[in-house]
Write a protein that holds these residues in place. Structure first.
Motif, mmCIF file in Angstrom:
data_model
loop_
_atom_site.group_PDB
_atom_site.id
_atom_site.type_symbol
_atom_site.label_atom_id
_atom_site.label_comp_id
_atom_site.label_asym_id
_atom_site.label_seq_id
_atom_site.Cartn_x
_atom_site.Cartn_y
_atom_site.Cartn_z
ATOM 1 N N GLU A 94 0.820 -1.216 0.000
ATOM 2 C CA GLU A 94 0.000 0.000 0.000
ATOM 3 C C GLU A 94 0.848 1.258 0.000
ATOM 4 O O GLU A 94 0.434 2.294 -0.521
ATOM 5 N N LYS A 97 -4.305 1.084 -7.260
ATOM 6 C CA LYS A 97 -5.218 1.001 -6.139
ATOM 7 C C LYS A 97 -5.001 -0.299 -5.371
ATOM 8 O O LYS A 97 -4.932 -1.372 -5.977
ATOM 9 N N GLU A 114 -6.982 -2.128 -3.791
ATOM 10 C CA GLU A 114 -8.026 -3.125 -4.052
ATOM 11 C C GLU A 114 -7.766 -3.881 -5.352
ATOM 12 O O GLU A 114 -8.038 -5.076 -5.461
ATOM 13 N N ASP A 115 -7.240 -3.166 -6.342
ATOM 14 C CA ASP A 115 -6.888 -3.829 -7.596
ATOM 15 C C ASP A 115 -5.775 -4.853 -7.369
ATOM 16 O O ASP A 115 -5.782 -5.950 -7.931
ATOM 17 N N LYS A 145 -5.069 -6.375 -4.546
ATOM 18 C CA LYS A 145 -5.634 -7.504 -3.798
ATOM 19 C C LYS A 145 -6.357 -8.472 -4.725
ATOM 20 O O LYS A 145 -6.212 -9.691 -4.596
ATOM 21 N N ASN A 146 -7.119 -7.935 -5.645
ATOM 22 C CA ASN A 146 -7.839 -8.802 -6.593
ATOM 23 C C ASN A 146 -6.866 -9.595 -7.451
ATOM 24 O O ASN A 146 -7.088 -10.777 -7.736
ATOM 25 N N LYS A 181 -5.334 -12.575 -5.687
ATOM 26 C CA LYS A 181 -6.223 -13.691 -5.351
ATOM 27 C C LYS A 181 -5.906 -14.929 -6.178
ATOM 28 O O LYS A 181 -6.278 -16.045 -5.806
#
Length: 518
Positions: free
Chosen positions: A102, A111, A113-114, A116-117, A120
């Motif tokens: 981060e 970002k 969140e991007d 993190k996706n 996955k």
């Protein structure tokens, strides 16, 4: 060598002893990394920045403390929200990773969140861990030395239903008597998983002809590998294509050596092979698999490469890979069909120009393709660079200096460095085209061989005095095809006679071959 792609960008994530000193150099093509990444970094700044961070004792301590593949993968999985921590230590590791990522997200206009996706995907996490462990153990090297290969090509069986003229494996209609048992094949998967290998490409022979392929591939999929299959395509019916998708195969690479049935079938040794391969491509696409066409460039089909490119586009495949001909296996019998350095150079320039048109990736397994593509970018004739035959990135003009760093990081010929092969009996080789046994997975242990093989150590040193390319300015970017060096000279550090810079060597080869044929 039939291989999947990993397309990459170097991603630097750092954290200092008071803040963050974490480095990740994994390279993964993704839309949120394009454009703004490293826009303000020159080549010199990038190298200086990396070395400064890696000289930190605290950075090395933290990275080595997390250097076991499973620890790094677990920390990334916790950060991505796909797993829960099972201890305070795991929670701490995940917290460090989260802060590092981060903190750097702002730097790269990405970002969290991007990210993190993206993380996955277990395959991505495996890839990250290979880079982190390599830097922790060896520091920043050119090319980067890794703690495990990104990918292993597994020649699953000797058995095949075709009789290809250029077959490196000397495949036969029957399985070899020393092929691994099902349990041993599971053990191979387990060892690759423990080592942190990110991807497995099943090859052969024809892998789909072997009954053990299905349970082993499904087992490997559950372990989180990126899985691909290199196949002649003749066995991919609609049902087989759906089954491949269901068990977790992501990419299928099908061999096509001519744009028509007559040409392809004559090279593959079986009438009807072309039509069945084309149907296999269509069935795989219909099932939702990524599909590539592989073709080996020789005098047999050189003039037809544009027609093969057109065929690939018409079939809407995802990529076309043009293989460097290596005179090994049955290929020794058709040395006369090898390309001259001038023919190879012209072919690579053509392939790169076609790739620049977009819609379909176009690679070559010739390491010099990295030089050709990089020079095209540096001369502002294009934006796409292929640092090795299963990777690519696209650079805006302000990032041209970074392009050379990225290409040198990955390093062209990947034999024994970023990939290796496993034979039907568990023997480990630097490359499917380099028939040198360096150990056996079952008898010697995969990680042990990867770490300690003297052959691998030779392949990782581009500055050795006896290395033919040691003075070449492109030695880190390209390095020459070590398989061609071994095939023509019996020596891994000899010249690659297909290189335009070494074209005098090709003249010597031609004279030698003429003498031998008389």
């Amino acid at each position: 060598m039939k291989i999947i792609m990993l397309s990459y960008y170097i991603r630097i994530i750092c954290f200092s002893s008071e803040k963050l000193i974490y480095h990740e150099a994994l390279i993964i093509q993704h839309s949120w990394l394009r454009g703004d990444f490293m826009a303000d970094f020159s080549e010199g700044k990038i190298i200086e920045y990396l070395q400064k961070i890696m000289d930190s004792k605290f950075a090395r301590f933290i990275m080595k403390n997390m250097s076991e593949p499973k620890k790094i993968q677990k920390a990334l999985a916790i950060y991505a929200g796909v797993e829960e921590p099972s201890s305070i230590k795991e929670k701490l590791h995940a917290s460090i990773v989260a802060k590092a990522i981060e903190k750097s997200a702002d730097m790269f206009n990405a970002k969290p969140e991007d990210i993190k996706n993206f993380l996955k995907d277990s395959y991505i996490r495996k890839g990250f861990s290979v880079i982190i462990r390599g830097i922790a153990e060896y520091g920043i090297t050119k090319p980067q030395r890794l703690s495990a290969p990104f990918m292993v090509v597994w020649d699953f069986t000797k058995q095949c239903n075709l009789k290809c003229k250029h077959c490196y494996a000397n495949a036969t209609p029957y399985p070899a008597p020393d092929e691994l048992s099902l349990e041993q094949r599971y053990e191979v998967v387990d060892q690759l998983d423990e080592a942190g290998v990110a991807a497995i490409s099943f090859s052969g022979g024809e892998p789909l002809i072997n009954k053990d392929f299905w349970p082993v591939a499904e087992y490997a999929s559950k372990k989180g590998f990126y899985l691909s299959v290199a196949t002649n395509g003749t066995l991919i019916s609609e049902e087989v294509a759906k089954r491949l998708k269901k068990i977790g195969i992501r990419y299928v690479e099908i061999s096509i050596d001519g744009p028509t049935a007559d040409i392809h079938d004559s090279f593959r040794g079986i009438k009807g092979a072309f039509d069945r391969a084309i149907n296999g491509i269509k069935n795989a696409k219909e099932a939702g698999l990524e599909v590539g066409i592989a073709t080996t460039a020789t005098h047999h089909n050189l003039d037809m490469i544009p027609d093969i490119v057109k065929l690939a586009r018409d079939l809407n495949v995802d990529r076309l890979i043009v293989f460097n001909f290596i005179p090994t296996g049955r290929g020794k019998e058709i040395v006369k069909d090898d390309l001259s350095p001038e023919e190879r150079e012209k072919l690579m320039e053509y392939l790169h120009s076609e790739w620049e048109k977009g819609k379909m990736q176009i690679f070559s397994t010739c390491p010099a393709y990295a030089r050709v593509s990089l020079n095209s970018v540096m001369e502002k004739k294009g934006h796409k660079v292929s640092p090795t035959h299963f990777a690519d990135f696209e650079l805006p003009e302000e990032m041209l200096g970074a392009g050379k760093v990225l290409a040198e990081f990955i390093g062209g010929c990947g034999a024994g460095r970023i990939y290796c092969s496993i034979e039907h009996n568990g023997d480990i080789q630097p490359c499917v085209f380099i028939p040198i046994k360096v150990g056996n997975v079952i008898k010697d242990g995969f990680q042990n061989v990867w770490d300690n093989s003297e052959v691998f150590k030779i392949l990782r040193d581009r500055d050795a005095e006896n290395y033919a390319c040691s003075k070449c300015p492109y030695r880190y970017v390209c390095g020459g095809c070590r398989a061609r060096s071994y095939a023509y000279y019996g020596n891994l550090v000899s010249p690659d006679p297909g290189c335009i810079i070494m074209k005098d060597e090709w003249e010597k080869i031609l004279k030698r071959e003429n003498v031998l044929s008389q």
